[in-house]
Scaffold this motif. Structure first.
Motif, PDB file in Angstrom:
ATOM      1  N   GLU A 253       0.832  -1.211   0.000  1.00  0.00           N
ATOM      2  CA  GLU A 253       0.000   0.000   0.000  1.00  0.00           C
ATOM      3  C   GLU A 253       0.866   1.261   0.000  1.00  0.00           C
ATOM      4  OE1 GLU A 253      -2.887  -0.050   3.124  1.00  0.00           O
ATOM      5  OE2 GLU A 253      -3.639  -2.042   2.561  1.00  0.00           O
ATOM      6  N   LEU A 254       1.921   1.253   0.796  1.00  0.00           N
ATOM      7  CA  LEU A 254       2.825   2.401   0.819  1.00  0.00           C
ATOM      8  C   LEU A 254       3.473   2.624  -0.547  1.00  0.00           C
ATOM      9  CD1 LEU A 254       4.646   1.804   4.246  1.00  0.00           C
ATOM     10  CD2 LEU A 254       2.965   3.590   3.728  1.00  0.00           C
ATOM     11  N   THR A 255       3.802   1.535  -1.202  1.00  0.00           N
ATOM     12  CA  THR A 255       4.442   1.622  -2.511  1.00  0.00           C
ATOM     13  C   THR A 255       3.484   2.160  -3.568  1.00  0.00           C
ATOM     14  OG1 THR A 255       5.830  -0.265  -1.919  1.00  0.00           O
ATOM     15  CG2 THR A 255       5.732   0.330  -4.248  1.00  0.00           C
ATOM     16  N   VAL A 256       2.272   1.659  -3.573  1.00  0.00           N
ATOM     17  CA  VAL A 256       1.270   2.130  -4.541  1.00  0.00           C
ATOM     18  C   VAL A 256       1.006   3.618  -4.367  1.00  0.00           C
ATOM     19  CG1 VAL A 256      -1.147   1.930  -5.248  1.00  0.00           C
ATOM     20  CG2 VAL A 256       0.191  -0.135  -4.823  1.00  0.00           C
ATOM     21  N   GLU A 257       0.867   4.046  -3.117  1.00  0.00           N
ATOM     22  CA  GLU A 257       0.623   5.472  -2.855  1.00  0.00           C
ATOM     23  C   GLU A 257       1.791   6.326  -3.338  1.00  0.00           C
ATOM     24  OE1 GLU A 257      -2.132   7.044  -1.778  1.00  0.00           O
ATOM     25  OE2 GLU A 257      -2.991   5.048  -2.092  1.00  0.00           O
ATOM     26  N   TYR A 258       3.009   5.827  -3.145  1.00  0.00           N
ATOM     27  CA  TYR A 258       4.181   6.586  -3.586  1.00  0.00           C
ATOM     28  C   TYR A 258       4.203   6.722  -5.105  1.00  0.00           C
ATOM     29  CZ  TYR A 258       9.016   7.866  -4.498  1.00  0.00           C
ATOM     30  OH  TYR A 258      10.150   8.500  -4.945  1.00  0.00           O
ATOM     31  N   THR A 259       3.896   5.643  -5.811  1.00  0.00           N
ATOM     32  CA  THR A 259       3.940   5.700  -7.280  1.00  0.00           C
ATOM     33  C   THR A 259       2.837   6.588  -7.856  1.00  0.00           C
ATOM     34  OG1 THR A 259       2.548   3.705  -7.515  1.00  0.00           O
ATOM     35  CG2 THR A 259       4.954   3.389  -7.433  1.00  0.00           C
ATOM     36  N   ILE A 269       4.678   7.962 -11.836  1.00  0.00           N
ATOM     37  CA  ILE A 269       5.341   6.733 -12.291  1.00  0.00           C
ATOM     38  C   ILE A 269       4.407   5.530 -12.220  1.00  0.00           C
ATOM     39  CG2 ILE A 269       7.626   7.591 -11.681  1.00  0.00           C
ATOM     40  CD1 ILE A 269       7.555   5.817  -9.191  1.00  0.00           C
ATOM     41  N   GLY A 270       3.380   5.621 -11.371  1.00  0.00           N
ATOM     42  CA  GLY A 270       2.423   4.520 -11.279  1.00  0.00           C
ATOM     43  C   GLY A 270       1.580   4.354 -12.521  1.00  0.00           C
ATOM     44  N   SER A 271       1.615   5.335 -13.401  1.00  0.00           N
ATOM     45  CA  SER A 271       0.834   5.244 -14.636  1.00  0.00           C
ATOM     46  C   SER A 271       1.563   4.468 -15.728  1.00  0.00           C
ATOM     47  CB  SER A 271       0.480   6.644 -15.143  1.00  0.00           C
ATOM     48  OG  SER A 271       1.655   7.359 -15.526  1.00  0.00           O
ATOM     49  N   PHE A 272       2.850   4.211 -15.528  1.00  0.00           N
ATOM     50  CA  PHE A 272       3.605   3.453 -16.532  1.00  0.00           C
ATOM     51  C   PHE A 272       3.217   1.974 -16.468  1.00  0.00           C
ATOM     52  CE2 PHE A 272       6.568   7.037 -15.677  1.00  0.00           C
ATOM     53  CZ  PHE A 272       6.510   7.614 -16.948  1.00  0.00           C
ATOM     54  N   GLN A 273       2.971   1.400 -17.620  1.00  0.00           N
ATOM     55  CA  GLN A 273       2.450   0.028 -17.677  1.00  0.00           C
ATOM     56  C   GLN A 273       3.390  -0.981 -17.022  1.00  0.00           C
ATOM     57  OE1 GLN A 273       1.558  -1.453 -21.631  1.00  0.00           O
ATOM     58  NE2 GLN A 273      -0.152  -2.650 -20.853  1.00  0.00           N
ATOM     59  N   ALA A 274       4.677  -0.797 -17.193  1.00  0.00           N
ATOM     60  CA  ALA A 274       5.632  -1.747 -16.624  1.00  0.00           C
ATOM     61  C   ALA A 274       5.505  -1.800 -15.101  1.00  0.00           C
ATOM     62  CB  ALA A 274       7.054  -1.367 -17.020  1.00  0.00           C
ATOM     63  N   LEU A 275       5.310  -0.643 -14.479  1.00  0.00           N
ATOM     64  CA  LEU A 275       5.170  -0.623 -13.024  1.00  0.00           C
ATOM     65  C   LEU A 275       3.804  -1.145 -12.595  1.00  0.00           C
ATOM     66  CD1 LEU A 275       6.983   2.628 -11.859  1.00  0.00           C
ATOM     67  CD2 LEU A 275       7.870   0.338 -12.256  1.00  0.00           C
ATOM     68  N   ALA A 327      11.332  -6.058  -0.817  1.00  0.00           N
ATOM     69  CA  ALA A 327      12.467  -5.770  -1.696  1.00  0.00           C
ATOM     70  C   ALA A 327      12.037  -4.911  -2.882  1.00  0.00           C
ATOM     71  CB  ALA A 327      13.095  -7.069  -2.190  1.00  0.00           C
ATOM     72  N   ASP A 328      10.895  -5.246  -3.484  1.00  0.00           N
ATOM     73  CA  ASP A 328      10.404  -4.446  -4.610  1.00  0.00           C
ATOM     74  C   ASP A 328       9.956  -3.066  -4.148  1.00  0.00           C
ATOM     75  OD1 ASP A 328      10.916  -6.498  -6.352  1.00  0.00           O
ATOM     76  OD2 ASP A 328       8.976  -6.369  -7.355  1.00  0.00           O
ATOM     77  N   SER A 329       9.475  -2.977  -2.928  1.00  0.00           N
ATOM     78  CA  SER A 329       9.097  -1.679  -2.379  1.00  0.00           C
ATOM     79  C   SER A 329      10.313  -0.757  -2.304  1.00  0.00           C
ATOM     80  CB  SER A 329       8.489  -1.849  -0.984  1.00  0.00           C
ATOM     81  OG  SER A 329       8.212  -0.592  -0.388  1.00  0.00           O
ATOM     82  N   ILE A 330      11.446  -1.312  -1.886  1.00  0.00           N
ATOM     83  CA  ILE A 330      12.684  -0.534  -1.829  1.00  0.00           C
ATOM     84  C   ILE A 330      13.045  -0.028  -3.224  1.00  0.00           C
ATOM     85  CG2 ILE A 330      15.174  -0.674  -1.432  1.00  0.00           C
ATOM     86  CD1 ILE A 330      13.747  -0.658   1.183  1.00  0.00           C
ATOM     87  N   GLN A 331      12.975  -0.899  -4.208  1.00  0.00           N
ATOM     88  CA  GLN A 331      13.350  -0.519  -5.573  1.00  0.00           C
ATOM     89  C   GLN A 331      12.393   0.521  -6.150  1.00  0.00           C
ATOM     90  OE1 GLN A 331      13.987  -3.829  -8.162  1.00  0.00           O
ATOM     91  NE2 GLN A 331      15.406  -4.858  -6.780  1.00  0.00           N
ATOM     92  N   LEU A 332      11.090   0.336  -5.934  1.00  0.00           N
ATOM     93  CA  LEU A 332      10.105   1.238  -6.525  1.00  0.00           C
ATOM     94  C   LEU A 332      10.090   2.610  -5.851  1.00  0.00           C
ATOM     95  CD1 LEU A 332       7.250  -1.358  -7.073  1.00  0.00           C
ATOM     96  CD2 LEU A 332       8.538  -0.178  -8.845  1.00  0.00           C
ATOM     97  N   HIS A 333      10.521   2.653  -4.603  1.00  0.00           N
ATOM     98  CA  HIS A 333      10.638   3.941  -3.928  1.00  0.00           C
ATOM     99  C   HIS A 333      11.898   4.701  -4.357  1.00  0.00           C
ATOM    100  CE1 HIS A 333       7.473   2.819  -0.990  1.00  0.00           C
ATOM    101  NE2 HIS A 333       7.416   4.117  -0.760  1.00  0.00           N
ATOM    102  N   GLY A 334      12.867   3.985  -4.873  1.00  0.00           N
ATOM    103  CA  GLY A 334      14.116   4.626  -5.246  1.00  0.00           C
ATOM    104  C   GLY A 334      15.031   4.805  -4.047  1.00  0.00           C
TER     105      GLY A 334
END
Length: 376
Positions: A253-259, A269-275, A327-334
């Protein structure tokens, strides 16, 4: 099909319990409060624990009424643990209420149950289970402590490691070997022959200790400690999976909100299809982990023959799911996610710390392979 539908819908009372705990934690266990609690002397917020016990009765849920508890099923405690995992709120719930209280119950010692469990149920007493040696194997056939008969009781020598809440517990339940077999003992930690210290941990929201015994006086709870610990380990793996599901859901949830708020190339960035695809995969992992966890607790509550296997599946799958999501949360947050100030790193550390509790996932995989007659 939803995870709840897969194992049977929760009752209105169970859903209200979850709602109440969630609301209380939202008010008293925000990230700032959690960080302050980890920096306190005992590593948890005693005021929050008192609220959870006195207003909600979380510590009494899984303790039978005859011993001062509410006598609910494992499902109610599971819902509480899931919400605690979501916030990472450090409490004695897993160490005292799940591990220690259930080991006392599993011992079958009625006198000990009558003396010790009411205080644990009220939240006025904290107990800790001293089980593993320094290897952290959580083996039911060995321990880092040995016991020798002394007069009408026993004396314990050795050390226990990775003891949840062990640095401040009022009661110690100790696994120790007697003539090559594991037995469970009750030990008063106030005696001079017991020393304990809180140890640094990667996951600061989980308090662990080393407890050492130098001829400590002990009272025998059960000579059949192996079977008691086997039962406790099943309960512990199921309980831990609830924490892991809550933590994984919140991390996602934190990751989705950040994107949704992080803008790059003029758009979130959450609008990009890959993410989108990547987060859809994470959502799938969270929900399948929830199904495994709920299935395991339903087996536990029903006393199903498959409880041991279901607990092992939940242990392995939920451990791996939380590690993947964190782990993916770390990557997606940058880069911001690896800073001490950001909450993402707390979920990452909880993921890797929890995966080691009660045995590494690969240990359970090997056991399942062996049970199924598959080559290692």
């Amino acid at each position: 099909m939803s995870a709840v539908a897969a194992v049977g819908a929760f009752t209105d009372e169970q859903l209200e319990l979850r709602k109440t705990v969630k609301a209380l934690l939202a008010k008293h266990a925000d990230p700032g409060a959690v960080r302050r609690a980890t920096e306190s002397e005992n590593g948890y917020d005693a005021a929050l624990w008192d609220l959870l016990c006195q207003q909600v009765g979380v510590a009494a849920l899984a303790i039978p009424e005859e011993f001062g508890g509410i006598g609910a099923s494992a499902v109610e405690s599971h819902l509480v643990l899931e919400e605690l995992g979501r916030t990472l709120a450090p409490t004695p719930m897993l160490g005292s209420v799940v591990l220690a209280a259930q080991s006392i119950l599993a011992s079958g010692d009625t006198d000990a149950c009558e003396r010790l469990l009411p205080g644990i149920a009220e939240g006025t007493s904290v107990a800790a289970l001293c089980w593993t040696d320094e290897s952290g194997s959580w083996d039911t056939t060995g321990a880092g402590v040995t016991a020798a008969a002394s007069g009408a009781g026993f004396e314990l020598t050795g050390s226990s490691h990775f003891v949840l809440d062990g640095s401040y517990a009022d009661v110690l339940v100790v696994a120790a070997t007697v003539d090559g077999a594991v037995a469970l003992f009750e030990v008063d930690p106030a005696q001079d022959a017991v020393s304990r210290r809180r140890v640094p941990t990667m996951d600061t929201t989980r308090t662990l200790a080393v407890v050492e015994f130098a001829g400590a006086t002990a009272r025998l709870l059960t000579a059949d400690g192996a079977n008691a610990l086997e039962r406790v380990r099943e309960i512990a793996c199921v309980a831990l999976s609830a924490e892991q599901v809550g933590a994984a859901a919140q991390s996602l949830e934190l990751t989705v909100e950040y994107t949704k708020s992080r803008v790059q190339f003029g758009r979130p960035i959450g609008s990009f299809q890959a993410l989108k695809h990547r987060m859809a995969d994470l959502y799938f992992q969270v929900e399948t982990a929830r199904s495994a966890s709920y299935g395991a607790v339903r087996s536990l509550a029903d006393g199903a023959p498959s409880t041991g296997a279901d607990a092992a599946v939940a242990k392995v799958y939920c451990s791996e799911a939380l590690q993947a999501v964190a782990a993916d949360s770390i990557q997606l947050h940058g880069g911001i996610a690896i800073t001490w100030e950001h909450d993402a790193q707390m979920y990452f550390k909880r993921a890797h710390g929890s995966a080691q509790l009660f045995g590494q996932p690969r240990t359970y995989l090997k056991q399942m392979q062996s049970a199924a007659g598959l080559p290692a």
